[in-house]
Design a protein around this motif. Structure first.
Motif, PDB file in Angstrom:
ATOM      1  N   UNK A 143      24.277  21.761 -10.685  1.00 48.29           N
ATOM      2  CA  UNK A 143      25.642  21.435 -10.982  1.00 48.29           C
ATOM      3  C   UNK A 143      26.599  21.987  -9.954  1.00 48.29           C
ATOM      4  N   UNK A 144      27.550  21.240  -9.642  1.00 44.56           N
ATOM      5  CA  UNK A 144      28.649  21.509  -8.498  1.00 44.56           C
ATOM      6  C   UNK A 144      30.062  21.376  -9.372  1.00 44.56           C
ATOM      7  N   UNK A 145      30.689  22.487  -9.363  1.00 42.23           N
ATOM      8  CA  UNK A 145      32.089  22.367 -10.106  1.00 42.23           C
ATOM      9  C   UNK A 145      33.056  22.976  -8.968  1.00 42.23           C
ATOM     10  N   UNK A 146      33.978  23.824  -9.625  1.00 43.97           N
ATOM     11  CA  UNK A 146      35.106  24.412  -8.974  1.00 43.97           C
ATOM     12  C   UNK A 146      35.534  25.446  -9.800  1.00 43.97           C
ATOM     13  N   UNK A 147      36.392  26.492  -8.983  1.00 43.17           N
ATOM     14  CA  UNK A 147      37.400  27.261  -9.759  1.00 43.17           C
ATOM     15  C   UNK A 147      38.896  27.119  -9.241  1.00 43.17           C
ATOM     16  N   UNK A 191      36.713  25.225 -15.834  1.00 43.07           N
ATOM     17  CA  UNK A 191      36.470  23.901 -16.540  1.00 43.07           C
ATOM     18  C   UNK A 191      35.200  22.825 -15.832  1.00 43.07           C
ATOM     19  N   UNK A 192      35.733  22.539 -14.595  1.00 42.72           N
ATOM     20  CA  UNK A 192      34.858  21.707 -13.896  1.00 42.72           C
ATOM     21  C   UNK A 192      33.409  22.166 -13.855  1.00 42.72           C
ATOM     22  N   UNK A 193      33.315  23.694 -13.579  1.00 43.47           N
ATOM     23  CA  UNK A 193      31.939  24.105 -13.645  1.00 43.47           C
ATOM     24  C   UNK A 193      31.219  23.976 -15.113  1.00 43.47           C
ATOM     25  N   UNK A 194      32.023  24.521 -16.062  1.00 42.33           N
ATOM     26  CA  UNK A 194      31.609  24.605 -17.361  1.00 42.33           C
ATOM     27  C   UNK A 194      30.980  23.154 -17.653  1.00 42.33           C
ATOM     28  N   UNK A 195      31.734  22.094 -17.418  1.00 39.97           N
ATOM     29  CA  UNK A 195      31.285  20.753 -17.755  1.00 39.97           C
ATOM     30  C   UNK A 195      30.431  20.135 -17.160  1.00 39.97           C
ATOM     31  N   UNK A 196      30.149  20.483 -15.697  1.00 38.78           N
ATOM     32  CA  UNK A 196      28.995  20.052 -14.881  1.00 38.78           C
ATOM     33  C   UNK A 196      27.689  20.570 -15.221  1.00 38.78           C
ATOM     34  N   UNK A 197      27.813  21.969 -15.714  1.00 38.51           N
ATOM     35  CA  UNK A 197      26.643  22.618 -16.181  1.00 38.51           C
ATOM     36  C   UNK A 197      26.199  21.791 -17.352  1.00 38.51           C
ATOM     37  N   UNK A 198      27.174  21.781 -18.393  1.00 37.18           N
ATOM     38  CA  UNK A 198      26.801  21.235 -19.519  1.00 37.18           C
ATOM     39  C   UNK A 198      26.197  19.651 -19.459  1.00 37.18           C
ATOM     40  N   UNK A 246      17.345  23.246 -14.323  1.00 33.15           N
ATOM     41  CA  UNK A 246      18.851  23.263 -13.977  1.00 33.15           C
ATOM     42  C   UNK A 246      19.110  24.628 -13.460  1.00 33.15           C
ATOM     43  N   UNK A 247      19.598  24.406 -12.082  1.00 37.45           N
ATOM     44  CA  UNK A 247      19.910  25.737 -11.226  1.00 37.45           C
ATOM     45  C   UNK A 247      21.472  26.160 -11.450  1.00 37.45           C
ATOM     46  N   UNK A 248      21.414  27.462 -11.193  1.00 35.58           N
ATOM     47  CA  UNK A 248      23.060  28.080 -11.231  1.00 35.58           C
ATOM     48  C   UNK A 248      24.056  27.165 -10.585  1.00 35.58           C
ATOM     49  N   UNK A 249      25.213  27.035 -11.377  1.00 39.08           N
ATOM     50  CA  UNK A 249      26.194  26.005 -11.002  1.00 39.08           C
ATOM     51  C   UNK A 249      26.903  26.787  -9.485  1.00 39.08           C
ATOM     52  N   UNK A 265      17.444  30.079 -13.169  1.00 41.02           N
ATOM     53  CA  UNK A 265      17.800  31.278 -12.973  1.00 41.02           C
ATOM     54  C   UNK A 265      17.213  32.356 -13.936  1.00 41.02           C
ATOM     55  N   UNK A 266      16.559  31.803 -15.172  1.00 38.57           N
ATOM     56  CA  UNK A 266      16.325  32.903 -16.169  1.00 38.57           C
ATOM     57  C   UNK A 266      14.675  32.785 -16.034  1.00 38.57           C
ATOM     58  N   UNK A 267      14.126  32.017 -15.025  1.00 37.10           N
ATOM     59  CA  UNK A 267      12.491  31.868 -15.142  1.00 37.10           C
ATOM     60  C   UNK A 267      12.123  32.962 -14.095  1.00 37.10           C
ATOM     61  N   UNK A 268      10.833  33.184 -14.021  1.00 37.67           N
ATOM     62  CA  UNK A 268      10.129  33.994 -13.157  1.00 37.67           C
ATOM     63  C   UNK A 268       9.282  33.055 -12.266  1.00 37.67           C
ATOM     64  N   UNK A 269       9.036  33.569 -10.983  1.00 44.33           N
ATOM     65  CA  UNK A 269       8.424  32.781 -10.157  1.00 44.33           C
ATOM     66  C   UNK A 269       7.230  32.080 -10.349  1.00 44.33           C
TER      67      UNK A 269
END
Length: 262
Positions: A29-33, A44-51, A70-73, A13-17
């Motif tokens: 990462x695949x999490x939940x809210x 919680x699930x999103x934070x852990x999956x991203x980490x 690493x793509x956005x969660x 997400x922070x990169x330039x093309x």
């Protein structure tokens, strides 16, 4: 900071093309809210999956399959069993299926292998179906979970410890927090029939008592090492579940989430 530096850190997400390499390995990462008791955040699930994804990307840098991006969660999952709690946002299996499929199809225009790193047990049937479909279309897509052996079911000691290590400022007091401590196999019929709230008014399945950042450090290290090893081995079953190194039977056991319903 230059775009090359940002890609070097693995943050898509922070990169330039112009700095995004063709054929890159991308971890999604695949999490939940969803509710995680009165002491853990909805993320919680999103934070852990991203980490876990970030840790695995770092571990794989310098290996034949690295460096990964690493793509956005994907922060909304299939969390219908938690719908009885305010704050939970569930998009359901059909919508999640579409998100996973279209994410991988889009990534396939420039990326190489796509690995979905799952942090929520309720997403498992959808990941099986969606990644299986992607593979039948010829896409190089797989998935793996963020599991640990003997982890408790939901918002208990395992997840609380992990969050105390990864994001301690998000953890509320939990000394008097407890839920239904029965094994998941015993809980499952009630969970399926009535949802989590009917089984545990607090939303906790297990008991966070005794959780600590030190335990969380070991839990996260175990999850990162497992995910990185699976990606490095690169073998998957027909559903796209990455196999463990010694899984000669092809069972695809993954430790689907931090806890079976996490």
């Amino acid at each position: 900071m230059r775009g090359d530096d940002l890609v070097g850190d693995g943050d898509l997400a922070a990169a330039v093309w112009p700095s995004v390499p063709e054929g890159a390995l991308v971890l999604v990462p695949v999490g939940s809210t969803e509710q995680h008791g009165p002491h853990l955040p909805l993320s919680t699930d999103s934070v852990i999956a991203r980490a876990v994804a970030e840790g695995a990307a770092e571990a794989l840098t310098g290996t034949p399959v690295g460096p990964p991006l690493v793509a956005p969660v994907i922060a909304y999952g299939a969390s219908g069993e938690h719908a009885g709690f305010p704050g939970t946002v569930s998009i359901g299996r059909a919508a999640l299926h579409a998100v996973i499929v279209e994410t991988a199809r889009s990534l396939a225009l420039w990326a190489g292998r796509v690995v979905f790193v799952n942090g929520h047990g309720g997403n498992v049937p959808t990941l099986d179906a969606a990644v299986g479909r992607l593979r039948s279309e010829g896409h190089d897509a797989v998935w793996t979970g963020c599991g640990v052996p003997d982890g408790d079911a939901h918002a208990g000691r395992t997840e609380t410890s992990a969050m105390l290590h990864v994001a301690p400022r998000l953890v509320r007091p939990f000394a008097s927090v407890a839920g239904d401590p029965r094994p998941l196999a015993e809980l499952m019929p009630d969970l399926v029939a009535r949802g989590v709230r009917a089984v545990s008014p607090s939303g906790v399945l297990g008991d966070p008592a005794g959780a600590s950042a030190e335990q969380g450090r070991a839990i996260m290290a175990s999850m990162v090492a497992s995910v990185a090893d699976r990606i490095g081995v690169g073998r998957a079953d027909a559903r796209g579940r990455l196999l463990v190194r010694d899984d000669t039977a092809g069972t695809g056991e993954t430790g689907d989430a931090v806890g079976p319903t996490a």
